[in-house]
Design a protein around this motif. Structure first.
Motif, short mmCIF file in Angstrom:
data_model
loop_
_atom_site.label_atom_id
_atom_site.label_comp_id
_atom_site.label_asym_id
_atom_site.label_seq_id
_atom_site.Cartn_x
_atom_site.Cartn_y
_atom_site.Cartn_z
N UNK A 154 -24.89 -54.33 49.62
CA UNK A 154 -25.80 -53.35 49.02
C UNK A 154 -25.95 -53.55 47.53
N UNK A 155 -26.60 -52.61 46.88
CA UNK A 155 -26.77 -52.67 45.43
C UNK A 155 -25.66 -51.89 44.77
N UNK A 156 -25.36 -52.19 43.49
CA UNK A 156 -24.26 -51.48 42.81
C UNK A 156 -24.45 -49.98 42.82
N UNK A 157 -23.36 -49.28 42.94
CA UNK A 157 -23.39 -47.82 42.94
C UNK A 157 -23.55 -47.20 44.30
N UNK A 158 -23.63 -48.02 45.33
CA UNK A 158 -23.76 -47.50 46.68
C UNK A 158 -25.11 -46.86 46.96
N UNK A 159 -26.12 -47.22 46.20
CA UNK A 159 -27.46 -46.67 46.39
C UNK A 159 -28.18 -47.44 47.48
N UNK A 160 -28.90 -46.75 48.36
CA UNK A 160 -29.69 -47.43 49.36
C UNK A 160 -30.77 -48.28 48.71
N UNK A 161 -31.10 -49.40 49.34
CA UNK A 161 -32.03 -50.32 48.70
C UNK A 161 -33.41 -49.70 48.54
N UNK A 162 -33.85 -48.88 49.48
CA UNK A 162 -35.16 -48.24 49.35
C UNK A 162 -35.20 -47.35 48.12
N UNK A 163 -34.14 -46.56 47.90
CA UNK A 163 -34.08 -45.69 46.72
C UNK A 163 -34.00 -46.50 45.44
N UNK A 164 -33.38 -47.68 45.51
CA UNK A 164 -33.30 -48.56 44.34
C UNK A 164 -34.65 -49.18 44.04
N UNK A 165 -35.35 -49.63 45.08
CA UNK A 165 -36.58 -50.39 44.92
C UNK A 165 -37.77 -49.53 44.53
N UNK A 166 -37.92 -48.36 45.14
CA UNK A 166 -39.15 -47.57 45.02
C UNK A 166 -39.52 -47.23 43.57
N UNK A 167 -38.61 -46.71 42.73
CA UNK A 167 -39.01 -46.41 41.35
C UNK A 167 -39.43 -47.65 40.58
N UNK A 168 -38.78 -48.78 40.86
CA UNK A 168 -39.16 -50.03 40.20
C UNK A 168 -40.57 -50.45 40.57
N UNK A 169 -40.91 -50.34 41.85
CA UNK A 169 -42.27 -50.70 42.27
C UNK A 169 -43.30 -49.75 41.68
N UNK A 170 -42.94 -48.48 41.54
CA UNK A 170 -43.85 -47.51 40.93
C UNK A 170 -44.25 -47.96 39.53
N UNK A 171 -43.27 -48.35 38.73
CA UNK A 171 -43.53 -48.75 37.35
C UNK A 171 -44.19 -50.13 37.31
N UNK A 172 -43.75 -51.05 38.17
CA UNK A 172 -44.36 -52.37 38.20
C UNK A 172 -45.84 -52.30 38.57
N UNK A 173 -46.18 -51.40 39.50
CA UNK A 173 -47.58 -51.21 39.86
C UNK A 173 -48.38 -50.67 38.68
N UNK A 174 -47.77 -49.80 37.88
CA UNK A 174 -48.44 -49.30 36.67
C UNK A 174 -48.72 -50.43 35.70
N UNK A 175 -47.76 -51.33 35.54
CA UNK A 175 -47.96 -52.50 34.68
C UNK A 175 -49.14 -53.33 35.16
#
Length: 258
Positions: free
Chosen positions: A53-74
């Motif tokens: 998994x990703x550091x901190x025990x966060x689910x990958x979907x929860x890790x990925x989604x905010x990043x995609x939100x900002x990347x789509x804005x870019x």
């Protein structure tokens, strides 16, 4: 600062034009990131979650989604500030038509950035709704990811507008995508922590506006935001926005005032 009547009139013109192609623009700015989220977050994400998994025990979907939100804005902001700006300067001469009125180059720039803000905000808001429906938000602070996406979009829109205002041909936009936008999309923390990169690439990621937007949006979505780091991220994005706006204003003044 309240936009001038000329800037508001130019924004109204852009919004009127947008009514005729909003469906096609929604495909690129909303539907594609949503499909990407479903493909990466639900399929690849299930495999990642079965492993370390990703550091901190966060689910990958929860890790990925905010990043995609900002990347789509870019990507939305960059797309609206490259070919459309050069086209308005060189091909359809939209800006020349606007300046035949009492409007000034700064009004054109203000109206343009307001239109980019509209495009980024509406696209990011739609993506945010999907993010919540997917169960990828662990904190109500996720709503603050929307202004973060907006500021990140402006941090790209302003300098790209400055670049477009200096060009005579569009070949540079392909280089911009290939050597800056795509590498940032891949290596600025959207898909995995940048600490897993080689040191040189890690520091490259820290220097990009995208990493700061992604890191802050993710912290907000996970309820892990801290005041100090949040102010650092916001200040860095604001610096890019202000500097890019200044450069864009100078470039448009030189290009349009003869």
């Amino acid at each position: 600062m309240v936009p001038s009547p000329a800037a508001r009139s130019f924004l109204a013109q852009r919004l009127t034009a947008h009514r005729h192609f909003w469906r096609s623009s929604a495909l690129g700015s909303v539907l594609e990131p949503v499909l990407f989220l479903a493909a990466m977050g639900l399929t690849l994400g299930s495999l990642v979650d079965r492993g370390p998994g990703v550091p901190g025990g966060v689910g990958y979907l929860a890790f990925l989604a905010p990043g995609l939100l900002v990347a789509a804005a870019m990507q939305t902001a960059t797309g609206e500030s490259s070919y459309p700006v050069l086209g308005a300067l060189k091909w359809d001469r939209l800006y020349d038509a606007v300046l035949a009125t009492p409007a000034r180059p700064v009004d054109v720039l203000t109206g343009h950035l307001l239109y980019v803000a509209f495009r980024v905000t509406t696209s990011a808001a739609a993506f945010l709704v999907v993010l919540v429906l997917f169960g990828a938000a662990a904190s109500p602070l996720v709503v603050l990811a929307l202004p973060v996406a907006l500021l990140t979009g402006l941090a790209f829109a302003a300098p790209v507008t400055a670049m477009a205002a200096r060009l005579e041909e569009d070949a540079a936009f392909a280089a911009l995508q290939r050597f800056l936008i795509v590498p940032m999309f891949l290596f600025s923390g959207t898909f995995f922590p940048v600490t897993q990169l080689p040191v040189a690439l890690e520091w490259f990621a820290y220097a990009t506006p995208l990493w700061h937007g992604v890191a802050l949006a993710r912290d907000l979505a996970l309820g892990a935001a801290e005041a100090g780091s949040a102010l650092l991220h916001l200040g860095y994005l604001a610096l890019w926005t202000v500097a890019g706006t200044w450069l864009a204003a100078r470039a448009l003044q030189r290009r349009l005032v003869r």
